[in-house]
Structure formats: C-alpha cells, structure tokens
Design a protein around this motif. Structure first.
Motif, short mmCIF file in Angstrom:
data_model
loop_
_atom_site.label_atom_id
_atom_site.label_comp_id
_atom_site.label_asym_id
_atom_site.label_seq_id
_atom_site.Cartn_x
_atom_site.Cartn_y
_atom_site.Cartn_z
N UNK A 106 0.82 -1.09 -0.03
CA UNK A 106 -0.18 0.10 0.13
C UNK A 106 0.91 1.17 -0.11
N UNK A 107 0.44 2.37 -0.78
CA UNK A 107 0.84 3.55 -0.68
C UNK A 107 -0.38 4.64 -0.18
N UNK A 108 -0.11 5.82 -0.20
CA UNK A 108 -1.46 6.73 -0.12
C UNK A 108 -2.29 6.66 -1.21
N UNK A 109 -1.88 6.28 -2.33
CA UNK A 109 -2.59 6.46 -3.64
C UNK A 109 -2.97 5.14 -4.28
N UNK A 110 -2.36 4.13 -3.85
CA UNK A 110 -2.60 2.53 -4.40
C UNK A 110 -2.52 1.47 -3.51
N UNK A 111 -3.14 0.35 -3.73
CA UNK A 111 -2.71 -0.82 -3.10
C UNK A 111 -2.97 -2.13 -4.20
#
Length: 117
Positions: A106-111
């Motif tokens: 996960x990142x703040x914009x995708x997973x």
C-alpha cells in the motif's frame, strides 16, 4: 491445522507498515458482517499471532486495513480527506487445513494484494 495471516508493506517508503490497525470480518451468505478480531501490525508489518487458527471455517471474510491514520503520521503533505482511508479485501476460505496469507502492499494512492504463502 489451517491458519490466516497477513502483513502490510508500505510501498511509498519501502518498509514494513508498523501500527496499521486492521479488522477481520466474517460475511454470512446474506451479507451480514460479524467482527472476528481487531489488531495492529508490529514492526515487521505483521500481526503478532495468526488472525485465525482453530476458528478457521469455510466462508467469505473481509480484512479491512485502516491506512489513513498510518499515512497521516508521515510529514508529506497528503490531501484531507486522504485518498485511501480504509482498504477492504474480501476473500474466500475453502480449505480449513490450508495456510491463507493475505498481504497488502500500500501507498497513500494505491494498493494491491495476492494470496501469499
């Protein structure tokens, strides 16, 4: 005996995601949810114990990862509200003797996720 495990990797910072709160839900055939467990990831991005072991039964489950609080603790400027706050992953358990591992990248914009080993 089968079991269910998970871990979370922070792909934005290239490290395990420590302190991610997560919920494990069971879903009935009618869609009703039952909370089985809440826990927090450790320094390795894993839970200290399997999420399910002897209570592993055939059915549909949902892991909800609360990632908004985790990413809010970093100094980068992120939108408010965050793009991702709660990441739900629904999956089925068909074999109670198998090891089901459901990781989250996960990142703040995708997973993304997959069935691990």
């Amino acid at each position: 005996m089968g079991k269910l495990t998970t871990h979370v990797l922070d792909t934005a910072h290239g490290c395990p995601a420590k302190g991610i709160r997560l919920e494990l839900w069971g879903l009935s055939e009618s869609g009703q949810k039952t909370l089985h467990k809440t826990t927090i990831t450790n320094a390795d991005g894993r839970t200290d114990n399997p999420l399910l072991t002897e209570d592993l039964v055939i059915g549909i489950y949902e892991l909800v990862f609360i990632v908004g609080d985790y990413f809010a603790s970093y100094p980068e400027i992120l939108p408010n509200p965050p793009f991702l706050n709660r990441v739900p992953i629904q999956f089925g358990i068909a074999d109670t003797t198998a090891h089901y591992h459901v990781p989250l990248l996960v990142s703040p914009w995708s997973y993304s996720t997959y069935r691990g080993s």
